[in-house]
Structures are given as C-alpha cells and as structure tokens.
Design a protein around this motif. Structure first.
Motif, mmCIF file in Angstrom:
data_model
loop_
_atom_site.group_PDB
_atom_site.id
_atom_site.type_symbol
_atom_site.label_atom_id
_atom_site.label_comp_id
_atom_site.label_asym_id
_atom_site.label_seq_id
_atom_site.Cartn_x
_atom_site.Cartn_y
_atom_site.Cartn_z
ATOM 1 N N LEU A 52 1.493 11.365 -10.593
ATOM 2 C CA LEU A 52 0.537 12.475 -10.668
ATOM 3 C C LEU A 52 1.239 13.828 -10.696
ATOM 4 N N GLN A 53 2.337 13.920 -9.951
ATOM 5 C CA GLN A 53 3.109 15.165 -9.955
ATOM 6 C C GLN A 53 3.815 15.371 -11.294
ATOM 7 N N ALA A 54 4.258 14.265 -11.895
ATOM 8 C CA ALA A 54 4.995 14.357 -13.161
ATOM 9 C C ALA A 54 4.086 14.636 -14.344
ATOM 10 N N ARG A 55 2.849 14.188 -14.264
ATOM 11 C CA ARG A 55 1.919 14.346 -15.382
ATOM 12 C C ARG A 55 0.645 15.059 -14.936
ATOM 13 N N VAL A 91 0.834 -1.199 0.000
ATOM 14 C CA VAL A 91 0.000 0.000 0.000
ATOM 15 C C VAL A 91 0.873 1.255 0.000
ATOM 16 N N GLU A 92 1.903 1.241 0.855
ATOM 17 C CA GLU A 92 2.767 2.411 1.001
ATOM 18 C C GLU A 92 3.501 2.733 -0.301
ATOM 19 N N SER A 93 4.046 1.707 -0.927
ATOM 20 C CA SER A 93 4.791 1.953 -2.164
ATOM 21 C C SER A 93 3.855 2.388 -3.285
ATOM 22 N N GLY A 94 2.644 1.831 -3.314
ATOM 23 C CA GLY A 94 1.685 2.229 -4.328
ATOM 24 C C GLY A 94 1.302 3.690 -4.209
ATOM 25 N N GLN A 95 1.143 4.136 -2.990
ATOM 26 C CA GLN A 95 0.776 5.534 -2.760
ATOM 27 C C GLN A 95 1.906 6.476 -3.175
ATOM 28 N N ALA A 127 -5.461 6.003 -2.886
ATOM 29 C CA ALA A 127 -5.334 7.031 -1.839
ATOM 30 C C ALA A 127 -4.612 8.253 -2.383
ATOM 31 N N ALA A 128 -3.574 8.013 -3.190
ATOM 32 C CA ALA A 128 -2.834 9.129 -3.794
ATOM 33 C C ALA A 128 -3.719 9.913 -4.755
ATOM 34 N N VAL A 129 -4.534 9.203 -5.514
ATOM 35 C CA VAL A 129 -5.449 9.864 -6.458
ATOM 36 C C VAL A 129 -6.441 10.746 -5.709
ATOM 37 N N THR A 130 -6.979 10.219 -4.610
ATOM 38 C CA THR A 130 -7.940 10.984 -3.809
ATOM 39 C C THR A 130 -7.295 12.222 -3.213
ATOM 40 N N GLN A 131 -6.090 12.063 -2.684
ATOM 41 C CA GLN A 131 -5.377 13.190 -2.079
ATOM 42 C C GLN A 131 -5.065 14.282 -3.096
ATOM 43 N N ALA A 132 -4.816 13.859 -4.336
ATOM 44 C CA ALA A 132 -4.480 14.836 -5.384
ATOM 45 C C ALA A 132 -5.720 15.423 -6.053
ATOM 46 N N HIS A 133 -6.891 14.928 -5.686
ATOM 47 C CA HIS A 133 -8.158 15.406 -6.262
ATOM 48 C C HIS A 133 -8.139 15.312 -7.786
#
Length: 348
Positions: free
Chosen positions: A233-236, A222-226, A255-261
């Motif tokens: 997401l930051q790169a693109r 989970v941690e590495s996926g996030q 979780a990363a997608v949700t955090q980045a909206h």
C-alpha cells in the motif's frame, strides 16, 4: 503438485464434504452396463463393510486450515460404524511425526491417512507402511515417490491461482480497465505450492493482457500478511486489484487495508475460510471473492482409506479400485454463491 499430476484426475470437486461420490446411492443389484458387462462391483459406499482401523497423522493445528484438516478427518470417521479412528498427536516436529507413524505401523492398522509436515522427510516411513501392507492415503503435501502412497488426494495450487486470475481478469476487463495495477500477496516463496499458485495467477491474467504489477511474499500468518500488505500500500498509491494467497494471512492483509483507509481496489482471497466468506456475503469490504483449497479433503481421505482397506471401489466409478490421484477443484466463491460454500469454510 506438477501439472502432470494435476491433470491425472480432477475428481475432487465431486467428493467435497462427507458424502457425494464416496457415498453415492448406487444400487447393489448387479446390472449390465453399456458394454454388456455385468457391473457387480458397484454399490452403496455408505453401507457397512468389514471393520477397519484407520490411523491418522497431521501437523500441529497452528493455522486455521490445518486445524480444519484434523476436525474434518475425525468427523468423517464418526460417520461409519465400521471404522475405528486412531489419530496420533499432531506435531510440527518431523522426528516425532515419523515416530508416531511408526507406532501406527507397529499396531498394524488397516490404513493410514497422513498429512506430512514435510513430504520429503516422511517419505521413508510412508514406504515402510506400504511395504508392510498398510495402504497410505497421502493428504495434500506429497511424498517424494508414489511408492510412499496408495492414493494421493489434495488441493489444486495452480488451479487456485488460475481461478483468482480469471476472476480478476474478467472483472477488470468488464470494467474497461486498460492498464490495471494488480498486487499479489504470496505465501512462502520457497514452497512449490506458492510457486504453482503464482504461476496459475500469472498465466490466467495473461489471457486478458494483464500482468502482476507488484508482488511480495508473506509467511501464511496474520502478522506477515499485515506487514506485507502495508508495504504494498505504501509502494502503490493506487491499486485496482489484489490477490492474497491465503485467508489466514488475509486477516492481517485486511487489517492493513483498514488502517490505511484504502478502498479503491477489490481483493480476492485464498483457501476459503468462513470468516472470509462472511465478509464476502456482507459485501462491505474490499474482499469480494475467495478461491477454495478445501480442508474437507481430509474427510474424503478418510473415506477413501476406508474403501481401500475394505477392498472396495468408488460406487459412481466403473473401475473396481479407488483412483491413485485426486486433485480437488478450486471453486470461485463470490456473494452470488457464498451460501453454498460457507458451511465448508474453516475459521481463521
């Protein structure tokens, strides 16, 4: 898994779960087949035969998919009155797994089902079992040589990537996207299974004239996926589609997608977890599809070990012997068919 072995027998799709082909209700009465030969070897595989003891060894359940492997094996064994199931302690310590398998060999079990933590490292002890007359069903992570197993059964890693690529390619092509930005969150890059998954994805996308735009590897956690998805997401600033190799690490990816909206793209998962399927069914996130790598293979492995130990073949096949290779088909699960696959999903 090499392409050669992958194509030797694509029989797994017919034996997913605890029934199917292994317990098909073929009559016990001998009959003539199309060639005129009497078919006396077939029969109802679920019917009790001689009592057998099946030893089982797998890695520690530190991952939802691996946990489901052990649960499926134990549940399948309980279906048969003629089977004694002898699991040993699950471990990620290669030395301990070798030692526990040796204990099963010393007990002279009738068959072994082994998901090795490291196929290469456990090849020698598997060969010892085979040399002692104990048939080994090698589950998923393959031993170095066929001398270490009577039958291999496992998932189709190339097929996972191919299924994901076909879904992504067709969906984007149908939407008229000419030059899509496609991301890939891979697993552990030095593993052959990750390489096969990526190759299948790349080659399927190429059929549509597409390619992977950004690819980073994670660690099936989970941690590495996030972390990896945050980097992508930051790169693109814009993505059209993402394939994540593993639904367990997909918890972190989402979780990363949700955090980045972010929601401008759609995502495909991998392995077929129950929580991923529930999200697909709800259809309220970027996750629209997952491609299966079914842990139900462990149930099928126990069924195969039972038949081999009892000297029986598979009732829906003409051959008198259980096949040597079985590759499970990778199904594409969307909201249209998710109810069919949800009961087979594992919890991440």
């Amino acid at each position: 898994m090499t392409d050669l072995n992958r194509r030797r027998l694509l029989a797994g799709g017919a034996i997913i779960g605890t029934g199917g082909l292994l317990a098909a209700c073929t009559g016990n009465t001998p009959k003539e087949n199309a060639g005129g030969a009497v078919d006396a070897a077939r029969g109802d595989n679920a019917k009790a035969g001689k009592h057998v003891t099946i030893g089982f060894s797998a890695p520690q359940a530190d991952h939802g998919w691996v946990a489901a492997i052990s649960k499926n094996a134990a549940a399948e064994a309980k279906q048969y009155s003629d089977v004694t199931f002898q699991p040993v302690e699950a471990t990620n310590d290669v030395t301990k797994q070798i030692s526990s398998i040796q204990t099963l060999i010393d007990k002279k079990v009738d068959a072994l089902v082994v998901l090795p933590f490291d196929g290469k490292a456990l090849t020698a002890v598997a060969r010892k079992a085979m040399d002692a007359g104990i048939p080994v069903v090698n589950l998923d992570r393959v031993f170095d040589t066929p001398l270490g197993y009577r039958t291999w059964i496992g998932g189709d890693n190339y097929g996972m990537g191919q299924s994901a690529g076909e879904y992504v390619g067709k969906r984007l092509k149908d939407a008229g996207v000419a030059k899509p930005v496609i991301g890939e969150v891979a697993g552990i890059d030095n593993l052959a299974l990750t390489q096969d998954r990526s190759r299948g994805f790349k080659e399927a996308l190429a059929k549509y004239g597409y390619r992977v735009s950004i690819r980073q590897s994670a660690q099936f956690t989970v941690e590495s996926g996030q972390q990896v998805m945050s980097n992508i997401l930051q790169a693109r600033p814009k993505l059209d589609a993402v394939w994540n190799h593993d639904d367990d690490q997909g918890v972190g990816v989402l979780a990363a997608v949700t955090q980045a909206h972010r929601s401008e793209f759609f995502m495909v998962g991998g392995a077929g977890s129950a929580n991923a399927m529930r999200l697909i069914k709800a259809d309220k996130s970027v996750l629209k599809c997952t491609v299966t790598y079914p842990p139900t293979m462990a149930a099928s492995a126990v069924s195969l070990a039972r038949l081999i130990a009892q000297g029986r073949g598979m009732s829906d096949l003409t051959e008198r012997e259980v096949p040597a290779y079985m590759v499970l088909a990778s199904a594409t699960v969307t909201k249209d068919n998710v109810d069919r696959y949800l009961p087979l999903g594992f919890e991440s």
